[in-house]
Design an enzyme around this catalytic site. Structure first.
Site, PDB file in Angstrom:
ATOM      1  N   ASN A 208       0.849  -1.191   0.000  1.00  0.00           N
ATOM      2  CA  ASN A 208       0.000   0.000   0.000  1.00  0.00           C
ATOM      3  C   ASN A 208       0.884   1.239   0.000  1.00  0.00           C
ATOM      4  O   ASN A 208       2.109   1.141   0.040  1.00  0.00           O
ATOM      5  CB  ASN A 208      -0.975  -0.024   1.189  1.00  0.00           C
ATOM      6  CG  ASN A 208      -0.260  -0.027   2.515  1.00  0.00           C
ATOM      7  OD1 ASN A 208       0.378   0.946   2.904  1.00  0.00           O
ATOM      8  ND2 ASN A 208      -0.332  -1.151   3.230  1.00  0.00           N
ATOM      9  N   ARG A 209       0.283   2.396  -0.036  1.00  0.00           N
ATOM     10  CA  ARG A 209       1.027   3.632  -0.253  1.00  0.00           C
ATOM     11  C   ARG A 209       1.573   4.287   1.018  1.00  0.00           C
ATOM     12  O   ARG A 209       2.084   5.398   0.971  1.00  0.00           O
ATOM     13  CB  ARG A 209       0.151   4.643  -1.002  1.00  0.00           C
ATOM     14  CG  ARG A 209      -0.220   4.184  -2.388  1.00  0.00           C
ATOM     15  CD  ARG A 209      -0.955   5.261  -3.146  1.00  0.00           C
ATOM     16  NE  ARG A 209      -1.473   4.760  -4.403  1.00  0.00           N
ATOM     17  CZ  ARG A 209      -0.742   4.606  -5.507  1.00  0.00           C
ATOM     18  NH1 ARG A 209       0.541   4.939  -5.502  1.00  0.00           N
ATOM     19  NH2 ARG A 209      -1.291   4.129  -6.592  1.00  0.00           N
TER      20      ARG A 209
END
Ligand code: C5P
Length: 226
Positions: free
Chosen positions: A30-31
């Site tokens: 994920n970011r």
């Protein structure tokens, strides 16, 4: 020797996004950059706490006075955190933990020619924070969670506080260019189990870390008083 309002306290902070491997070269991630958690670790250490940072962000410098444990997956993060729980006064879970991981790991790189349509079957990861909330006794650590949301929905925040059995939740926005994943600023709403509410408009992650530390000090002192 360290000085400051958190001297004598042990704080565990998690940071970054977990990476769940599919094969030797691929993962589901994920970011999350790890900046928020790393800023919290830094702020707690500056106030005199002994800080363990369990982080996936191998590229970020480890702040002075902080001990870092590098992990990749949710299961590794869980093991690392559980190993530190007994001695902790507070656990701050700023990490974005993947809710799912690939059910099986391919020890050879998957080949596009091999099977036409590739399919990755997922299985649920444990909710580390909810586990800590369920298992802690009266002497257990203060628990702080983060909730990445696309709005600052107070109702849902309160539900999460209650469902996970934690003391404080930081709801932060992840849908704006100046808040959440990857950037240096954030917007947040802090809710405590006792009904406390602090809105933090657009600010730096370092400043938000200071606000969170203030709250942490307050909650720890309150708990000492019984
Ligand atoms: O339920 P939600 O994913 O929004 O909760 C976020 C909070 O729970 C964060 O503090 C995160 O670190 C923690 N969490 C966890 N284990 C998971 C998922 C989330 O500890 N598997």
């Amino acid at each position: 020797p360290p000085t400051g309002p958190l001297v004598g306290r042990r704080v565990v902070v998690t940071a970054g996004g977990t990476r769940e491997p599919i094969d030797p070269v691929r993962f589901i991630g994920n970011r999350s950059s790890g900046k928020m958690g790393t800023s919290i670790a830094e702020a707690c250490a500056r106030r005199g706490a002994r800080v363990d940072l369990v982080t996936t962000a191998s590229g970020l410098p480890v702040p002075p006075g902080v001990r870092a444990l590098h992990v990749d997956t949710a299961l590794e993060m869980r093991e690392a955190v559980r190993g530190l729980t007994a001695d902790a006064d507070a656990i701050v879970k700023a990490a974005a933990v993947a809710d799912f991981r690939p059910a099986s790991y391919h020890d050879q790189k998957l080949k596009k020619e091999a099977d036409g349509l590739a399919e990755v079957v997922l299985t649920r990861n444990p909710d580390i924070l909810a586990e800590l909330g369920r298992e802690r006794g009266p002497e257990g650590p203060l628990l702080v969670g983060f909730a990445a949301e696309t709005d600052l929905e107070e109702e849902r925040g309160r539900e999460k506080l209650h469902d996970k059995g934690i003391d404080l939740i930081v709801i932060n926005r992840v849908d704006m260019a100046d808040a959440g994943f990857g950037v240096d600023t954030n917007r947040a709403l802090l809710l405590t189990a006792q009904g406390g509410r602090t809105e933090v408009p657009l600010t730096t992650k370092s400043r938000l870390a200071e606000v969170l530390c203030n709250e942490l000090e307050h909650l720890l002192a309150e708990r000492d008083r019984g």
